[in-house]
Scaffold this active site. Structure first.
Site, PDB file in Angstrom:
ATOM      1  N   ARG A   1       0.845  -1.212   0.000  1.00  0.00           N
ATOM      2  CA  ARG A   1       0.000   0.000   0.000  1.00  0.00           C
ATOM      3  C   ARG A   1       0.871   1.250   0.000  1.00  0.00           C
ATOM      4  O   ARG A   1       0.558   2.235  -0.665  1.00  0.00           O
ATOM      5  CB  ARG A   1      -0.940  -0.019   1.211  1.00  0.00           C
ATOM      6  CG  ARG A   1      -1.929   1.123   1.199  1.00  0.00           C
ATOM      7  CD  ARG A   1      -3.011   0.980   2.243  1.00  0.00           C
ATOM      8  NE  ARG A   1      -2.519   1.127   3.590  1.00  0.00           N
ATOM      9  CZ  ARG A   1      -3.258   0.946   4.689  1.00  0.00           C
ATOM     10  NH1 ARG A   1      -4.532   0.600   4.581  1.00  0.00           N
ATOM     11  NH2 ARG A   1      -2.745   1.093   5.888  1.00  0.00           N
TER      12      ARG A   1
ATOM     13  N   LYS B   1      -2.620   6.991   1.369  1.00  0.00           N
ATOM     14  CA  LYS B   1      -2.511   7.238   2.821  1.00  0.00           C
ATOM     15  C   LYS B   1      -1.489   8.362   2.998  1.00  0.00           C
ATOM     16  O   LYS B   1      -0.307   8.134   3.250  1.00  0.00           O
ATOM     17  CB  LYS B   1      -2.102   5.946   3.524  1.00  0.00           C
ATOM     18  CG  LYS B   1      -2.415   5.970   4.999  1.00  0.00           C
ATOM     19  CD  LYS B   1      -2.386   4.572   5.576  1.00  0.00           C
ATOM     20  CE  LYS B   1      -2.291   4.553   7.073  1.00  0.00           C
ATOM     21  NZ  LYS B   1      -3.313   5.314   7.788  1.00  0.00           N
TER      22      LYS B   1
ATOM     23  N   GLU C   1     -16.177   6.534   5.963  1.00  0.00           N
ATOM     24  CA  GLU C   1     -15.447   5.810   7.011  1.00  0.00           C
ATOM     25  C   GLU C   1     -15.424   6.670   8.255  1.00  0.00           C
ATOM     26  O   GLU C   1     -16.053   7.733   8.295  1.00  0.00           O
ATOM     27  CB  GLU C   1     -14.031   5.483   6.534  1.00  0.00           C
ATOM     28  CG  GLU C   1     -13.224   6.700   6.140  1.00  0.00           C
ATOM     29  CD  GLU C   1     -11.826   6.375   5.630  1.00  0.00           C
ATOM     30  OE1 GLU C   1     -11.357   5.240   5.773  1.00  0.00           O
ATOM     31  OE2 GLU C   1     -11.202   7.301   5.088  1.00  0.00           O
TER      32      GLU C   1
HETATM   33  N1  PMP Z   1      -9.198   4.956   7.323  1.00  0.00           N
HETATM   34  C1  PMP Z   1      -8.263   5.869   7.601  1.00  0.00           C
HETATM   35  C2  PMP Z   1      -8.498   7.290   7.176  1.00  0.00           C
HETATM   36  C3  PMP Z   1      -7.084   5.502   8.266  1.00  0.00           C
HETATM   37  O1  PMP Z   1      -6.144   6.407   8.536  1.00  0.00           O
HETATM   38  C4  PMP Z   1      -6.902   4.140   8.641  1.00  0.00           C
HETATM   39  C5  PMP Z   1      -5.639   3.716   9.329  1.00  0.00           C
HETATM   40  N2  PMP Z   1      -5.626   4.072  10.683  1.00  0.00           N
HETATM   41  C6  PMP Z   1      -7.924   3.228   8.359  1.00  0.00           C
HETATM   42  C7  PMP Z   1      -9.060   3.669   7.675  1.00  0.00           C
HETATM   43  C8  PMP Z   1      -7.786   1.766   8.719  1.00  0.00           C
HETATM   44  O2  PMP Z   1      -6.836   1.165   7.872  1.00  0.00           O
HETATM   45  P1  PMP Z   1      -5.915  -0.037   8.342  1.00  0.00           P
HETATM   46  O3  PMP Z   1      -6.805  -1.139   8.737  1.00  0.00           O
HETATM   47  O4  PMP Z   1      -5.074  -0.362   7.161  1.00  0.00           O
HETATM   48  O5  PMP Z   1      -5.124   0.456   9.505  1.00  0.00           O
END
Ligand code: PMP
Length: 286
Positions: free
Chosen positions: A50, A149, A182
């Site tokens: 990622r 990200k 989200e």
């Molecule tokens: N959405 C956002 C905006 C995030 O920053 C994160 C990570 N903390 C997630 C969802 C969850 O992703 P992951 O399971 O890969 O940590």
């Protein structure tokens, strides 16, 4: 604590980057949050993958290969003798001139911190948390794709502040069309009529690694899943709700905008997935 910066390790007090780094000046950079469980780095390949996709999407040339990056992460973990913990892996655009142009930055910087994380006390996992819908919307995907990200979290931070001001720990963010995207740093799921539902990434969600893990676990438990569009109506009428993330893992959500989710307690599918996730992360070979 030993912190990795561009191939060298520094003590915490000595670990510094330039005030001209565009990561600081403009939030120009990318990152990953990764867990260490039982001496193993959880889903390292997926996180590295990622990271390199985020880099590609913003035309950032990481000055090392993915295999070297994996090695650097593992070295940082062993240097800090971490058995359980949290890794923050950051790639900034690097030091440059005052001005947006990334071409002015000679070399991206790679920073790796292996520390600890405790986002929520254990009792919240048993009782669930209350969330509110934030007025601050998720960045539209045609402005900044939610799958990147990036180091730019200002609108998520504003939504988090809204949650705190409403006396909640988290906020649900909608996209510019009003669909659920989200939470501020976690993906969101609901259970409705026995099916596990979560917004598809193009509704404004990060392609979360915990999200993908939960979708896989649900499928192997025989729970039907769907990546779809969700509105606030779907949240309000859901039988169960939870959020997922590297730091939070699987957190039950039992109240949304003052309405109880189901009977106001974590539901059976949520509990089953929490147990399955615990078992998975404690397995020796991840
Ligand atoms: N959405 C956002 C905006 C995030 O920053 C994160 C990570 N903390 C997630 C969802 C969850 O992703 P992951 O399971 O890969 O940590």
């Amino acid at each position: 604590m030993k912190i990795y910066i561009d191939g060298k390790f520094y003590d915490r007090g000595e670990a510094r980057i330039s005030v001209f780094d565009h990561g600081l000046l403009y939030g120009d950079g990318i990152f990953e949050g990764i867990r260490i469980y039982n001496g193993k780095v959880f889903k390292l390949k997926e996180h590295i993958d990622r990271l390199y996709h985020s880099a590609k999407a913003i035309l950032l040339d990481i000055p090392m290969q993915p295999a070297g990056m994996e090695q650097a992460v593992l070295e940082t973990v062993s240097m800090n003798a971490k058995v359980d913990g949290y890794i923050r892996l950051i790639v900034t655009r690097g030091e440059g001139a005052l001005g947006l142009d990334p071409a002015q930055c000679e070399r991206p910087s790679v920073i790796i911190i292996a520390g600890d994380i405790q986002l929520y006390p254990q009792e919240y996992y048993e009782k669930g948390i209350a969330v509110v819908t934030a007025a601050t919307r998720r960045m539209p995907s045609d402005s900044l794709d939610p799958r990147i990200k990036s180091l730019n979290y200002l609108n998520n931070i504003m939504a988090k502040v809204e949650a705190k001001q409403a006396g909640c720990l988290e906020a649900v963010m909608l996209n510019h069309e009003g669909y659920v995207s989200e939470c501020t740093a976690d993906n969101i799921f609901i259970v409705s009529r026995g099916t596990l539902l979560t917004p598809a990434p193009h509704y404004g969600a990060l392609d979360g690694i915990t999200r993908a893990t939960v979708l896989d676990m649900a499928e192997s438990c025989g729970i039907p899943v769907s990546e779809t569009a969700l509105t606030r109506y779907d949240l309000y009428t859901a039988a169960e709700c939870f959020m997922t993330g590297t730091g939070a893992e699987i957190m039950p959500v039992t109240k949304i905008d003052g309405r109880l989710v189901g009977d106001g307690r974590p539901g059976p599918i949520t509990k089953r997935l929490i147990d399955a996730f615990r078992n998975l992360v404690l397995q020796k070979n991840l």
